[in-house]
Scaffold this motif. Structure first.
Motif, PDB file in Angstrom:
ATOM      1  N   GLN A 166       1.183  -1.255  -0.164  1.00 11.20           N
ATOM      2  CA  GLN A 166      -0.208  -0.734   0.074  1.00 11.20           C
ATOM      3  C   GLN A 166       0.944   1.070  -0.019  1.00 11.20           C
ATOM      4  O   GLN A 166       1.543   1.442   0.539  1.00 11.20           O
ATOM      5  N   THR A 167       0.102   2.177  -0.953  1.00 10.38           N
ATOM      6  CA  THR A 167       1.227   3.428  -0.940  1.00 10.38           C
ATOM      7  C   THR A 167       1.490   3.921   0.627  1.00 10.38           C
ATOM      8  O   THR A 167       2.030   4.638   0.961  1.00 10.38           O
ATOM      9  N   GLY A 168       0.092   4.367   0.612  1.00 12.66           N
ATOM     10  CA  GLY A 168       0.189   4.758   2.838  1.00 12.66           C
ATOM     11  C   GLY A 168       1.533   3.910   3.846  1.00 12.66           C
ATOM     12  O   GLY A 168       1.470   4.478   4.193  1.00 12.66           O
ATOM     13  N   GLN A 169       1.561   3.001   3.669  1.00 16.48           N
ATOM     14  CA  GLN A 169       2.089   2.142   4.491  1.00 16.48           C
ATOM     15  C   GLN A 169       3.868   2.305   3.883  1.00 16.48           C
ATOM     16  O   GLN A 169       4.951   2.333   4.207  1.00 16.48           O
ATOM     17  N   ASP A 170       3.727   1.677   2.816  1.00 16.04           N
ATOM     18  CA  ASP A 170       5.433   1.403   2.089  1.00 16.04           C
ATOM     19  C   ASP A 170       5.501   1.829   1.168  1.00 16.04           C
ATOM     20  O   ASP A 170       5.550   0.651  -0.428  1.00 16.04           O
ATOM     21  N   ASP A 215       7.870  -1.370  -6.265  1.00 24.72           N
ATOM     22  CA  ASP A 215       9.165  -2.466  -6.541  1.00 24.72           C
ATOM     23  C   ASP A 215       7.931  -2.923  -7.284  1.00 24.72           C
ATOM     24  O   ASP A 215       8.245  -3.903  -7.977  1.00 24.72           O
ATOM     25  N   PHE A 216       6.760  -3.022  -6.737  1.00 23.85           N
ATOM     26  CA  PHE A 216       6.112  -4.229  -7.364  1.00 23.85           C
ATOM     27  C   PHE A 216       5.449  -3.873  -8.468  1.00 23.85           C
ATOM     28  O   PHE A 216       5.308  -4.942  -9.366  1.00 23.85           O
ATOM     29  N   ILE A 217       4.929  -2.765  -9.069  1.00 23.87           N
ATOM     30  CA  ILE A 217       4.604  -2.013 -10.180  1.00 23.87           C
ATOM     31  C   ILE A 217       6.019  -2.228 -10.917  1.00 23.87           C
ATOM     32  O   ILE A 217       6.086  -2.868 -12.146  1.00 23.87           O
ATOM     33  N   GLU A 218       6.774  -2.875 -10.973  1.00 24.60           N
ATOM     34  CA  GLU A 218       8.494  -2.493 -11.392  1.00 24.60           C
ATOM     35  C   GLU A 218       7.846  -4.074 -12.014  1.00 24.60           C
ATOM     36  O   GLU A 218       8.291  -4.723 -12.941  1.00 24.60           O
ATOM     37  N   ARG A 219       7.688  -5.412 -11.301  1.00 31.42           N
ATOM     38  CA  ARG A 219       7.880  -6.860 -11.532  1.00 31.42           C
ATOM     39  C   ARG A 219       6.435  -7.537 -12.049  1.00 31.42           C
ATOM     40  O   ARG A 219       6.844  -8.527 -12.614  1.00 31.42           O
ATOM     41  N   HIS A 220       5.718  -6.672 -11.837  1.00 30.56           N
ATOM     42  CA  HIS A 220       4.503  -7.197 -12.513  1.00 30.56           C
ATOM     43  C   HIS A 220       3.698  -6.516 -13.177  1.00 30.56           C
ATOM     44  O   HIS A 220       3.068  -5.074 -13.423  1.00 30.56           O
ATOM     45  N   ASP A 221       4.105  -6.488 -14.930  1.00 32.93           N
ATOM     46  CA  ASP A 221       3.509  -5.711 -15.918  1.00 32.93           C
ATOM     47  C   ASP A 221       2.600  -5.429 -16.242  1.00 32.93           C
ATOM     48  O   ASP A 221       1.981  -3.902 -16.680  1.00 32.93           O
ATOM     49  N   THR A 222       1.566  -6.632 -16.347  1.00 31.46           N
ATOM     50  CA  THR A 222       0.550  -6.843 -16.646  1.00 31.46           C
ATOM     51  C   THR A 222      -0.933  -6.209 -14.767  1.00 31.46           C
ATOM     52  O   THR A 222      -1.882  -6.075 -15.769  1.00 31.46           O
ATOM     53  N   LEU A 223      -0.204  -6.719 -14.084  1.00 30.31           N
ATOM     54  CA  LEU A 223      -1.036  -7.109 -13.197  1.00 30.31           C
ATOM     55  C   LEU A 223      -1.274  -5.525 -12.482  1.00 30.31           C
ATOM     56  O   LEU A 223      -2.540  -4.949 -12.661  1.00 30.31           O
ATOM     57  N   ALA A 224       0.224  -5.226 -12.846  1.00 32.38           N
ATOM     58  CA  ALA A 224       0.686  -3.345 -11.941  1.00 32.38           C
ATOM     59  C   ALA A 224      -0.898  -2.307 -12.473  1.00 32.38           C
ATOM     60  O   ALA A 224      -1.550  -2.028 -11.321  1.00 32.38           O
ATOM     61  N   PRO A 225      -1.080  -2.602 -13.779  1.00 35.17           N
ATOM     62  CA  PRO A 225      -1.888  -1.486 -14.156  1.00 35.17           C
ATOM     63  C   PRO A 225      -3.530  -0.988 -13.747  1.00 35.17           C
ATOM     64  O   PRO A 225      -4.364  -0.875 -13.193  1.00 35.17           O
ATOM     65  N   ILE A 226      -4.077  -2.685 -13.438  1.00 33.51           N
ATOM     66  CA  ILE A 226      -5.296  -3.974 -13.236  1.00 33.51           C
ATOM     67  C   ILE A 226      -5.553  -3.084 -12.330  1.00 33.51           C
ATOM     68  O   ILE A 226      -5.981  -2.362 -11.498  1.00 33.51           O
ATOM     69  N   TYR A 227      -4.170  -3.141 -10.925  1.00 33.11           N
ATOM     70  CA  TYR A 227      -3.980  -3.006  -9.713  1.00 33.11           C
ATOM     71  C   TYR A 227      -4.934  -1.483  -9.517  1.00 33.11           C
ATOM     72  O   TYR A 227      -4.751  -0.952  -8.436  1.00 33.11           O
ATOM     73  N   GLU A 228      -3.567  -1.128 -10.463  1.00 35.58           N
ATOM     74  CA  GLU A 228      -4.103   0.662 -10.304  1.00 35.58           C
ATOM     75  C   GLU A 228      -5.587   0.798 -10.545  1.00 35.58           C
ATOM     76  O   GLU A 228      -6.029   2.312  -9.628  1.00 35.58           O
ATOM     77  N   LYS A 229      -6.060   0.862 -11.318  1.00 35.84           N
ATOM     78  CA  LYS A 229      -7.082   1.064 -11.348  1.00 35.84           C
ATOM     79  C   LYS A 229      -8.106   0.995 -11.013  1.00 35.84           C
ATOM     80  O   LYS A 229      -9.132   1.157 -10.932  1.00 35.84           O
ATOM     81  N   LEU A 230      -8.207  -0.544 -10.180  1.00 33.95           N
ATOM     82  CA  LEU A 230      -8.677  -1.090  -9.425  1.00 33.95           C
ATOM     83  C   LEU A 230      -8.672   0.150  -8.053  1.00 33.95           C
ATOM     84  O   LEU A 230      -9.292   0.086  -6.498  1.00 33.95           O
ATOM     85  N   GLY A 231      -7.687   0.940  -8.268  1.00 34.89           N
ATOM     86  CA  GLY A 231      -7.180   1.716  -6.555  1.00 34.89           C
ATOM     87  C   GLY A 231      -6.967   0.069  -4.908  1.00 34.89           C
ATOM     88  O   GLY A 231      -6.625   0.548  -4.244  1.00 34.89           O
ATOM     89  N   LEU A 232      -6.265  -0.619  -5.822  1.00 38.14           N
ATOM     90  CA  LEU A 232      -5.454  -2.007  -4.767  1.00 38.14           C
ATOM     91  C   LEU A 232      -4.394  -1.455  -4.153  1.00 38.14           C
ATOM     92  O   LEU A 232      -3.520  -2.092  -3.206  1.00 38.14           O
TER      93      LEU A 232
END
Ligand code: HEM
Lengths: 372, 611
Positions: B119-123, B129-146
């Protein structure tokens, strides 16, 4: 090395010996409980079936009590009025089973032996926790090894207290001791940590308040969960009988000896409801501690989040019991889910999820969190 | 528990006896059943036969009504057309227990992803790091506010709905409860035998006497009691409902306090070397974050000086080097010119000033160095805070001499030193990392550069890093980069008469986090109320007792008592028994040995029902 340190190491090794001894005695108690169940299987109880089939045949019961006073022996010695109790409609009129010994005298004897052994093991384990605390000169709640040994001590303590209060809970013995052995086994193998003092971030009297109540709540929730699981089994057994099914021989033998599903349900509700306010307090105490240690009282750290989820699940359970259509089995499933959340919060979050609660290197985490 | 449940309980068909006298004999239920048979068929000889009317459930309904203020469960029937109809339907659904339950579930499920995904609020670094490692997942997560679950739209939607539901539930319940407090407990139902706990006997006392005794006994036990017709009606345990309402109200208070705190929150960090000070204004912070509604004027005015920092560490054993005590001694003053006070700040013991808290969050070392130019003039002197790299406080940073320095040729230049500091150096031949966090054998390692530090280019740069692009390293006779280990008191000489650097000593620094979060007091008050209310609502049982005394056909007074709890509980019959005992003492049973209607009648029934 100073003299004090030497004494402490001595105490620590005494503590370890006591914990191992407690495990040995629990194992004996475990076998005694098993023997109680084995002897009990000789008895044929069949009360549940009798009660349920009587109902099914429509053997009409008088629908209200009336005279509750009589004069004994026709003399003027008067008895006090008696109170007649009626249970809720829809509830099955099933009497409680006689317990694991099934009325068998030898079984009962082994049951008593098992309880005595449990008392002994409890005393030894309590000593183990105490010497551990003395060896580190603080409350014994600094790492998972210490949590585990305290946890099982408290769970057994709760069980023995209920017995001492003359509650009908001896049926808890076998499942409880089985898991206590598992818990201790994990503690001495995987989770073992040499005795040591605390890093500054864990130094606070809120630690004692928050962690001790957390362990206590966990132990009581656990006792409640055992009740709930047995309730689910007993309830399906009763349903099967009521709908004319014939459960297997083993199921019959075991289920007949347990309390009725209504009693089990009530037991676990009482246990869960009784600790729920304390669990609420635990979370709040944790928030106060976090406020002192990390500068915010609530920050959705994984540990905090899962405590919250557990709390909401238990709240949902209490609500479900007050909501038509959710009483009984559905509410029981929620209670079990809530306890699974508690377990996950303990094992899963501590070991698998990184957060501020990873006890090994809190001081580092504190340093990193600032990122100066 | 709803009204209907109370009814069902009351009209249940199961029975058993709680034998209070402990005579140990078989329960008298057989007799009771038989007697009741007589009653239902209207035969004589049973108590109060004038009441042997047909079962009247409405009557019981009134007796069991309003034992709680829980909303009535309605089936989710769709309304007939019309906007108002729909709005009302929607509101009813939202404030029903079923939907409250559903929302509670949703809330706990929605909280889960935030505990498993960084979570951005914590770390923030973990998120990157997570965004860098997950090319497909990260944008989806970002859209969902995860990556910021707890401030995402959907999470907010759930808890706002829950709290609307809570308010919609709590307001009518409160009114209802006030109404119940003002009104009186309902009168006795016609057939007390149908209630979950029941007792009866015949006595020589007159009905009036019995009622009077009952009224007194009930009032003594703090029941609200009054006489209505031939019976006393009483109720107790209102605190349960009050507690339940207080609990739910406290939840609302806590949520508002939390939201308030988030919006007006501020948080900043400041590193202070021993001897230095800090005043609480925006410009003094090293970094600063705040909630959406915060403004700089909201900062509490105070200032403090760090006098001394003390750290102690485990010296032996497997946990050697683990910190034991961190303690900062500060002098602080509240307001512009408040009185100076001295205090200690520890890791778990922040300094509290109004709704600001000053936390000790980090510490490290600041070697004190004196730098002179070729002519022996001091161009820099003072402590240089370095950042710790590991648990043993191996530290790194930079010393920058920005102006005032002239090299051997008299030209203006800037000096830069890459610094490594080991509080405990293991000695020659060991790795260049500290062996222990305390100052046992401090060594400062300096790498000397000169030229342009690049600080004037306008690009912000870290004080802990040397921008080496326009810097040249000093070289020794062999052409190697000049690098030296200094002990305290030692001096290193820059080649070519370019000056000296002296390692004078070490100061400690402490990192402080200052947070200001209004509303914490409210949150705490809410929390305490919540626990108290919860305990009241779970441990107190609301229950009703009725005592009816009337003349039987033979002129003898028949006393009937019944109890009804909100839920089935052993306490209700127990209490009824205690009350019966008290009343019975004053209105004892008539001694008529053989008149036991139950055993004299319907002997077939009795026989048939014997187990
Ligand atoms: C944040 C959400 C909520 C939490 C944590 C919560 C928690 C609780 C708890 C722990 C109880 C147990 C007390 C008892 O059994 O007497 C309770 C009871 C109750 N709650 Fe909630 N609640 C919440 C929201 C709501 C909402 C939205 C409603 C309205 C529909 C509601 C209505 C009730 C009622 C009527 C009772 C009493 C049930 C009874 O009389 O047995 N609650 N609540």
């Amino acid at each position: 090395m100073t003299l004090a340190a030497a004494t402490n190491e001595n105490l620590a090794s005494i503590s370890n010996t006591l914990i191992y001894s407690a495990m040995a005695v629990y194992t004996l108690a475990f076998f005694a409980y098993i023997t109680e169940w084995l002897f009990g299987s000789r008895s044929k109880v069949g009360r549940t079936a009798a009660a349920l089939t009587a109902d099914a045949k429509g053997g009409k019961k008088a629908d209200a009590p009336a005279v509750t006073v009589r004069s004994a022996g026709g003399t003027s010695v008067l008895e006090r009025p008696k109170v007649v109790v009626r249970a809720a409609a829809g509830a099955r009129d099933v009497p409680d089973g006689p317990g694991a010994h099934g009325g068998d005298e030898q079984g009962d004897l082994y049951g008593r032996i098992a309880v005595s052994l449990t008392v002994l093991a409890f005393a030894i384990e309590f000593g183990g926790v105490l010497t551990r605390a003395l060896s580190v000169q603080r409350a014994p709640w600094g790492n998972m090894y210490e949590f585990n040994i305290t946890f099982s001590t408290v769970a057994v303590g709760v069980y023995l207290s209920l017995l001492a209060l003359k509650k009908n809970v001896r049926w808890l013995g076998l499942p409880l001791i089985t898991t206590v052995l598992l818990d201790l086994g994990l503690a001495v193998t995987v989770l073992y940590t040499a005795s040591d003092q605390l890093v500054p971030a864990l130094h606070s009297y809120w630690l004692y308040i928050h962690v001790s109540t957390a362990i206590f709540c966990g132990a009581v929730f656990y006792v409640g969960a055992v009740g709930t699981i047995l309730y689910l089994f007993k309830d399906s057994y009763e349903s099967k009988l009521a709908s004319g099914g014939r459960p297997g021989h083993f199921a019959t033998s075991v289920m007949e000896r347990l309390p009725s599903s209504a009693s089990l349900d009530k037991f676990s509700y009482r246990v869960n409801a009784a600790v729920f306010p304390l669990w609420t307090f635990t979370i709040i105490a944790g928030a106060i501690w976090a406020g002192d240690a990390w500068g915010r009282y609530w920050g959705w750290d994984p540990k905090e989040t899962w405590s919250f989820i557990t709390w909401v699940f238990y709240a949902a359970y209490l609500h479900a019991r007050a909501t038509a259509g959710w009483k009984g089995r559905k509410a029981a499933y929620i209670a079990i889910a809530a306890f699974v959340c508690w377990l996950w919060n303990y094992y899963g979050v501590n070991i698998l999820v990184s957060g501020k609660h990873s006890y090994a290197d809190v001081s580092l985490a504190v340093l990193q969190s600032v990122g100066v | 528990m709803t009204t209907t449940d109370a009814n069902r309980e009351a009209s249940g068909d199961r029975e058993n006896t709680a034998e209070r006298t402990g005579s140990g004999k078989r329960r008298p239920a057989d007799a009771a059943r038989a007697a009741d048979k007589g009653r239902v068929t209207g035969k004589s000889g049973t108590p109060a036969p004038d009441r042997a009317s047909a079962p009247d459930d409405n009557d019981l309904g009134a007796a069991g009504s309003q034992l709680s203020t829980a909303p009535r469960e309605e089936s989710p029937n769709l309304p007939s057309l019309g906007v108002i109809g729909w709005a009302r339907w929607f509101w009813r659904q939202l404030t029903s227990m079923r939907v409250a339950l559903l929302l509670l579930f949703l809330l706990s499920l929605a909280a889960i992803p935030g505990s498993l995904i960084p979570q951005t609020g914590q770390d923030e670094t973990q998120v990157a790091d997570f965004i860098e490692r997950h090319d497909t997942l990260a944008p989806i997560y970002e859209k969902l506010g995860l990556f910021h679950v707890y401030s995402s739209v959907w999470f907010s939607a759930i808890y706002i709905l829950l709290f609307v539901s809570l308010i919609g539930c709590i307001v009518p319940r409160t009114w209802q409860f006030v109404g119940q407090l003002r009104g009186r407990p309902p009168g006795a139902p016609k057939r007390l035998t149908r209630l979950p706990a029941y007792a009866t006997w015949r006595t020589e006392a007159t009905p009036e006497q019995v009622r009077e005794v009952a009224l007194k006994a009930l009032k003594k036990r703090r029941f609200r009691a009054y006489v209505a017709g031939d019976a006393v009606a009483a109720e107790k345990g209102y605190l349960r409902e009050a507690g339940n309402l207080a609990f739910h109200l406290a939840l609302i208070v806590m949520l508002i306090a939390f939201a308030w705190g988030q919006l007006y929150r501020s948080e900043g960090n400041k590193l202070i070397v021993e001897g230095d000070g800090f005043a609480n204004t925006l410009t003094q912070y090293d970094d600063f974050r705040s909630g959406n509604l915060f403004s700089a004027d909201d900062l509490n005015p105070f200032s403090f000086d760090l006098k001394n920092f003390r750290g102690t560490y485990e010296t032996t054993g497997p946990n050697k080097g683990t910190p034991r005590i961190y303690e900062a001694t500060v002098d602080y003053a509240v307001g512009a010119d408040g009185e100076q006070k001295s205090t200690k700040i520890e890791v778990n013991k922040p300094l509290e000033i109004d709704d600001s808290k000053v936390y000790l969050v980090s510490h490290g070392y600041a070697p004190v160095v004196t730098i002179k130019d070729g002519k022996g003039e001091v161009v820099f002197s003072g402590p240089v805070p370095l950042l710790p790299l590991d648990a043993n406080v191996t530290s790194t940073g930079a010393i920058k001499v920005m102006d005032g320095y002239r090299n051997a040729d008299g030209e203006r230049e800037q000096l830069g030193f890459q610094a490594f500091f080991l509080p405990t150096y293991g000695g020659a031949g060991t790795a260049v990392v500290s062996q222990f966090p305390a100052l046992l054998n401090p060594v400062l390692n300096l790498e000397a550069y000169h030229g342009d530090l690049g600080v004037d280019s306008g690009v912000p740069q870290s004080v802990y890093q040397l921008e080496k692009r326009k810097l040249k390293g000093y070289k020794d006779a062999e052409g190697e980069q000049v690098r030296e280990n200094l002990k305290i008191g030692e001096t290193m000489t820059l080649p070519g008469g370019n000056g000296t650097v002296t390692f004078d000593g070490v100061k400690e620094w402490a990192g402080f986090q200052v947070t200001q979060q209004p509303g914490s007091g409210w949150a705490l008050a809410g929390a305490i109320t919540a626990i108290a209310g919860l305990a009241a609502s779970l441990f107190i049982q609301r229950r009703r007792v009725w005592v009816r005394a009337a003349n039987g056909p033979d002129g003898v007074t028949v006393v009937e008592m019944a109890g009804l709890g909100r839920s089935e509980s052993a306490k209700v019959p127990e209490e009824l028994g205690d009350l019966a005992e008290v009343i019975h003492d004053e209105a004892p049973t008539v001694a008529e040995a053989e008149v036991l209607p139950a055993t004299t009648q319907d002997s077939e029934t009795e026989g048939a029902e014997k187990p």
